[in-house]
Design a protein around this motif. Structure first.
Motif, PDB file in Angstrom:
ATOM      1  N   ASP A  35      -3.569  20.372   1.345  1.00 53.83           N
ATOM      2  CA  ASP A  35      -4.618  19.431   1.772  1.00 53.83           C
ATOM      3  C   ASP A  35      -5.395  18.980   0.546  1.00 53.83           C
ATOM      4  OD1 ASP A  35      -4.037  19.556   4.495  1.00 53.83           O
ATOM      5  OD2 ASP A  35      -5.406  21.225   4.831  1.00 53.83           O
ATOM      6  N   VAL A  36      -5.734  17.713   0.513  1.00 55.18           N
ATOM      7  CA  VAL A  36      -6.497  17.158  -0.594  1.00 55.18           C
ATOM      8  C   VAL A  36      -7.773  16.559  -0.043  1.00 55.18           C
ATOM      9  CG1 VAL A  36      -6.498  15.461  -2.456  1.00 55.18           C
ATOM     10  CG2 VAL A  36      -4.378  16.645  -1.863  1.00 55.18           C
ATOM     11  N   GLN A  37      -8.890  16.938  -0.612  1.00 56.23           N
ATOM     12  CA  GLN A  37     -10.172  16.383  -0.182  1.00 56.23           C
ATOM     13  C   GLN A  37     -10.678  15.452  -1.270  1.00 56.23           C
ATOM     14  OE1 GLN A  37     -12.906  19.308   1.283  1.00 56.23           O
ATOM     15  NE2 GLN A  37     -11.338  20.316   2.492  1.00 56.23           N
ATOM     16  N   ASP A  38     -10.476  14.174  -1.047  1.00 57.92           N
ATOM     17  CA  ASP A  38     -10.997  13.146  -1.944  1.00 57.92           C
ATOM     18  C   ASP A  38     -11.293  11.908  -1.113  1.00 57.92           C
ATOM     19  OD1 ASP A  38      -8.532  11.857  -1.512  1.00 57.92           O
ATOM     20  OD2 ASP A  38      -7.729  12.384  -3.464  1.00 57.92           O
ATOM     21  N   HIS A  39     -11.739  10.865  -1.755  1.00 60.20           N
ATOM     22  CA  HIS A  39     -12.142   9.632  -1.064  1.00 60.20           C
ATOM     23  C   HIS A  39     -10.997   8.638  -0.867  1.00 60.20           C
ATOM     24  CE1 HIS A  39     -12.151   8.650  -5.305  1.00 60.20           C
ATOM     25  NE2 HIS A  39     -12.019   7.391  -4.949  1.00 60.20           N
ATOM     26  N   LEU A  40      -9.805   8.944  -1.363  1.00 64.65           N
ATOM     27  CA  LEU A  40      -8.692   7.987  -1.292  1.00 64.65           C
ATOM     28  C   LEU A  40      -8.120   7.907   0.114  1.00 64.65           C
ATOM     29  CD1 LEU A  40      -6.742   8.960  -4.534  1.00 64.65           C
ATOM     30  CD2 LEU A  40      -8.414   7.119  -4.235  1.00 64.65           C
ATOM     31  N   PRO A  41      -7.653   6.716   0.520  1.00 59.99           N
ATOM     32  CA  PRO A  41      -6.981   6.624   1.819  1.00 59.99           C
ATOM     33  C   PRO A  41      -5.703   7.466   1.816  1.00 59.99           C
ATOM     34  CG  PRO A  41      -6.842   4.526   0.642  1.00 59.99           C
ATOM     35  CD  PRO A  41      -7.704   5.429  -0.169  1.00 59.99           C
ATOM     36  N   SER A  65      -4.776   5.203  -6.166  1.00 59.36           N
ATOM     37  CA  SER A  65      -5.637   4.485  -5.231  1.00 59.36           C
ATOM     38  C   SER A  65      -5.350   4.896  -3.792  1.00 59.36           C
ATOM     39  CB  SER A  65      -5.446   2.976  -5.392  1.00 59.36           C
ATOM     40  OG  SER A  65      -4.109   2.620  -5.122  1.00 59.36           O
ATOM     41  N   MET A  66      -4.390   5.826  -3.598  1.00 56.56           N
ATOM     42  CA  MET A  66      -4.003   6.231  -2.247  1.00 56.56           C
ATOM     43  C   MET A  66      -3.128   7.478  -2.299  1.00 56.56           C
ATOM     44  SD  MET A  66      -1.077   3.365  -1.546  1.00 56.56           S
ATOM     45  CE  MET A  66      -0.861   2.393  -3.036  1.00 56.56           C
ATOM     46  N   HIS A  67      -2.970   8.072  -1.130  1.00 53.14           N
ATOM     47  CA  HIS A  67      -1.989   9.135  -0.911  1.00 53.14           C
ATOM     48  C   HIS A  67      -0.933   8.559   0.024  1.00 53.14           C
ATOM     49  CE1 HIS A  67      -4.252  12.607  -2.551  1.00 53.14           C
ATOM     50  NE2 HIS A  67      -5.305  11.888  -2.216  1.00 53.14           N
ATOM     51  N   SER A  92       0.571  -5.061 -15.601  1.00 59.79           N
ATOM     52  CA  SER A  92      -0.222  -4.267 -14.662  1.00 59.79           C
ATOM     53  C   SER A  92       0.679  -3.474 -13.725  1.00 59.79           C
ATOM     54  CB  SER A  92      -1.105  -5.190 -13.824  1.00 59.79           C
ATOM     55  OG  SER A  92      -2.012  -5.869 -14.648  1.00 59.79           O
ATOM     56  N   PRO A  93       0.229  -2.291 -13.329  1.00 56.10           N
ATOM     57  CA  PRO A  93       1.008  -1.513 -12.364  1.00 56.10           C
ATOM     58  C   PRO A  93       1.055  -2.208 -11.011  1.00 56.10           C
ATOM     59  CG  PRO A  93      -0.941  -0.288 -13.106  1.00 56.10           C
ATOM     60  CD  PRO A  93      -0.976  -1.616 -13.756  1.00 56.10           C
ATOM     61  N   VAL A  94       2.121  -1.933 -10.265  1.00 55.74           N
ATOM     62  CA  VAL A  94       2.233  -2.479  -8.907  1.00 55.74           C
ATOM     63  C   VAL A  94       1.760  -1.481  -7.861  1.00 55.74           C
ATOM     64  CG1 VAL A  94       4.034  -4.147  -9.446  1.00 55.74           C
ATOM     65  CG2 VAL A  94       4.679  -1.846  -8.753  1.00 55.74           C
ATOM     66  N   ALA A  95       1.689  -0.198  -8.228  1.00 54.56           N
ATOM     67  CA  ALA A  95       1.191   0.816  -7.301  1.00 54.56           C
ATOM     68  C   ALA A  95       0.720   2.022  -8.100  1.00 54.56           C
ATOM     69  CB  ALA A  95       2.279   1.232  -6.316  1.00 54.56           C
ATOM     70  N   ARG A  96      -0.311   2.682  -7.543  1.00 54.23           N
ATOM     71  CA  ARG A  96      -0.843   3.902  -8.155  1.00 54.23           C
ATOM     72  C   ARG A  96      -1.085   4.876  -7.010  1.00 54.23           C
ATOM     73  NH1 ARG A  96      -4.798   0.147  -9.050  1.00 54.23           N
ATOM     74  NH2 ARG A  96      -6.365   1.693  -8.513  1.00 54.23           N
ATOM     75  N   ALA A  97      -0.331   5.970  -6.986  1.00 51.77           N
ATOM     76  CA  ALA A  97      -0.398   6.819  -5.796  1.00 51.77           C
ATOM     77  C   ALA A  97      -0.119   8.285  -6.093  1.00 51.77           C
ATOM     78  CB  ALA A  97       0.601   6.321  -4.753  1.00 51.77           C
ATOM     79  N   ASN A  98      -0.558   9.107  -5.149  1.00 52.53           N
ATOM     80  CA  ASN A  98      -0.160  10.501  -5.053  1.00 52.53           C
ATOM     81  C   ASN A  98       0.802  10.559  -3.880  1.00 52.53           C
ATOM     82  OD1 ASN A  98      -1.951  11.490  -7.073  1.00 52.53           O
ATOM     83  ND2 ASN A  98      -3.619  11.336  -5.613  1.00 52.53           N
ATOM     84  N   CYS A  99       2.028  10.962  -4.135  1.00 52.45           N
ATOM     85  CA  CYS A  99       3.035  10.980  -3.078  1.00 52.45           C
ATOM     86  C   CYS A  99       3.280  12.416  -2.611  1.00 52.45           C
ATOM     87  CB  CYS A  99       4.342  10.360  -3.564  1.00 52.45           C
ATOM     88  SG  CYS A  99       5.539  10.153  -2.224  1.00 52.45           S
ATOM     89  N   GLY A 145       4.277   5.331   4.746  1.00 46.79           N
ATOM     90  CA  GLY A 145       4.142   4.367   3.660  1.00 46.79           C
ATOM     91  C   GLY A 145       2.771   3.726   3.662  1.00 46.79           C
ATOM     92  N   TRP A 146       2.507   2.861   2.678  1.00 46.20           N
ATOM     93  CA  TRP A 146       1.171   2.298   2.535  1.00 46.20           C
ATOM     94  C   TRP A 146       0.840   1.203   3.539  1.00 46.20           C
ATOM     95  CZ3 TRP A 146       3.626   1.525  -2.594  1.00 46.20           C
ATOM     96  CH2 TRP A 146       4.259   0.302  -2.709  1.00 46.20           C
ATOM     97  N   ASP A 147       1.733   0.925   4.435  1.00 42.89           N
ATOM     98  CA  ASP A 147       1.438  -0.105   5.435  1.00 42.89           C
ATOM     99  C   ASP A 147       1.248   0.493   6.834  1.00 42.89           C
ATOM    100  OD1 ASP A 147       4.043   0.682   5.752  1.00 42.89           O
ATOM    101  OD2 ASP A 147       4.861  -1.329   5.929  1.00 42.89           O
TER     102      ASP A 147
END
Length: 141
Positions: free
Chosen positions: A121-127, A110-112, A19-26, A132-134
């Protein structure tokens, strides 16, 4: 979970296990500059879960940062990168091509990350994490 990912010309193959450990748009400047894109959309695995199984990829190491990318010398496609945490990051475009042309929910971002550094700018529902993610998230005004 197991995937066999190939570059565009088919000379390089990478097997991905688990399984992946992270899925993101950076959106960080390092990813933008290093990968030549405004947003680096990738799925990350632990390094031992991603291994080259066909061909010999060429590795380019960033001259100042802890980043590498492995690419095909024939078609030029990046098959994976390695980030400063040692994770192997596979471009989501390659994952989508491998899984029939669409990005399965198991690999979808699952996140930006580093959204404060965005150039688009990105308009979507992702946090949208400002760094960083914290850390804190971006709030629409």
């Amino acid at each position: 979970m197991s995937l066999r990912i190939t570059c565009l010309c088919g000379k390089l193959a990478v097997d991905v296990q688990g399984s992946p450990v992270a899925r993101a748009n950076c959106h960080c400047a390092s990813c933008r500059d290093f990968y030549g894109t405004s947003i680096w959309s990738a799925t990350a695995w632990n390094a031992d879960s991603v291994r080259m199984t066909e061909g010999t990829g060429h590795v380019f190491k960033h001259p100042h940062k802890q980043l590498t990318k492995t690419f095909c010398s024939d078609c030029g496609e990046v098959v994976f990168g390695t980030n400063r945490l040692g994770m192997r990051v596979v471009p989501n475009s390659m994952v989508a091509r491998t899984t029939g042309g669409t990005l399965d929910a198991a690999f979808a971002p699952s996140m930006h990350l580093f959204y404060r550094h965005r150039v688009v700018d990105v308009q979507d529902h992702l946090p949208k994490y400002l760094d960083g993610w914290d850390g804190p998230t971006w709030e629409a005004s």
